[in-house]
Design an enzyme around this catalytic site. Structure first.
Site, short mmCIF file in Angstrom:
data_model
loop_
_atom_site.label_atom_id
_atom_site.label_comp_id
_atom_site.label_asym_id
_atom_site.label_seq_id
_atom_site.Cartn_x
_atom_site.Cartn_y
_atom_site.Cartn_z
CG ASP A 42 -1.81 1.11 1.25
OD1 ASP A 42 -2.46 1.05 0.33
OD2 ASP A 42 -1.93 1.96 2.17
CE1 TYR A 97 -0.43 7.34 3.51
CE2 TYR A 97 -0.18 5.15 2.24
CZ TYR A 97 -0.95 6.09 3.06
OH TYR A 97 -2.16 5.69 3.36
CE LYS A 106 -4.24 4.63 0.29
NZ LYS A 106 -2.97 4.25 0.42
CG HIS A 147 -4.99 9.76 0.12
ND1 HIS A 147 -3.36 9.56 0.18
CD2 HIS A 147 -5.22 9.49 1.27
CE1 HIS A 147 -3.17 9.01 1.28
NE2 HIS A 147 -4.28 8.79 2.07
#
Length: 259
Positions: free
Chosen positions: A27, A32, A57, A90
């Site tokens: 993921d 991130y 995302k 997101h």
């Protein structure tokens, strides 16, 4: 029944593809900053690409048709992959025009083979209904996956029910509530009853709710422990106890955004 599942079990998505029942694919997300690392991990593994479910995302800063289209291409380059298995929006920020523009970019990317399945994250029911109307009126695509913070102390049952009634797979991020609930006396009693850890009980709850939990750990022992949740089943009494009805996010909650 959930107790017949294993770590190799999968859910069929509306897109026609499959997703593992527990989040031991990879993921990633632009927010991130881990797409490059995830891509490198895929390349360095002994696994065929088809055996790995890779997600990314689209961040709030890239909402809208053109920004999302650029973000998809940048993410593919960053992860050094030909396709993503799943791309999610997101969060529902940016307003209706931006959300639907982003969705149009995802649909085009899906048709081009850049992504196999598409979906959303942190959308409230009003955002979901807005998108559903757009799709039904010719916008294209299908919401294959929805992702939210979900655990016994964060009740998003209305959103989960909305999705499950439509065949949308629900992913549970932070299914361990960032560890802040692991010392709950009720959870400890249930864990002792089954000879399992509190974390395993929370993951098992998520599975029995029909969710795809995404437990996170950097400790090999805990990673293994988090997979050992298919040899027991919580009974109805314990599932009822874990249905706390409490609403206590440990993360952000854009579902309540009214825009």
């Amino acid at each position: 029944m959930a107790n017949k599942q294993s770590l190799q079990s999968k859910h069929k998505l509306l897109s026609g593809h499959e997703i593992p029942v527990i989040g031991y694919g990879i993921d990633s997300a632009i927010m991130y900053g881990n797409e490059k690392g995830c891509g490198r991990a895929v390349q360095n593994s002994d696994l065929d690409r088809s055996e790995i479910f890779l997600t990314t995302k689209i961040p709030p800063g890239s909402m809208g048709y053109k920004p999302t289209a650029r973000a998809i291409d940048n993410s593919l380059q960053e992860a050094a992959t030909n396709y993503f298995d799943l791309i999610l929006l997101h969060a529902p920020y940016g307003g209706k025009e931006a959300r639907l523009g982003s969705w149009r970019a995802l649909v085009e990317a899906q048709k081009a083979g850049k992504v196999r399945s598409i979906g959303v994250s942190n959308f409230g029911i009003h955002h979901l209904e807005e998108l559903e109307e757009y799709i039904q009126n010719g916008g294209g695509g299908e919401i294959s996956v929805g992702q939210w913070e979900l655990h016994p102390w964060l009740d998003h049952s209305d959103i989960a029910e909305w999705c499950q009634n439509r065949g949308i797979v629900v992913e549970a991020y932070s299914p361990l509530a960032h560890g802040v609930r692991l010392r709950e006396p009720m959870l400890a009693r249930i864990a002792k009853k089954y000879g399992k850890s509190p974390a395993q009980v929370m993951i098992r709850w998520s599975l029995q709710m029909g969710f795809v939990p995404l437990p996170k750990s950097e400790t090999p022992q805990r990673i293994r422990e988090n997979t050992e949740v298919f040899d027991f089943e919580l009974d109805d009494e314990d599932m009822t106890l874990l249905d706390t009805g409490e609403y206590s996010p440990t993360d952000w909650d854009p579902t309540v955004d009214e825009d």
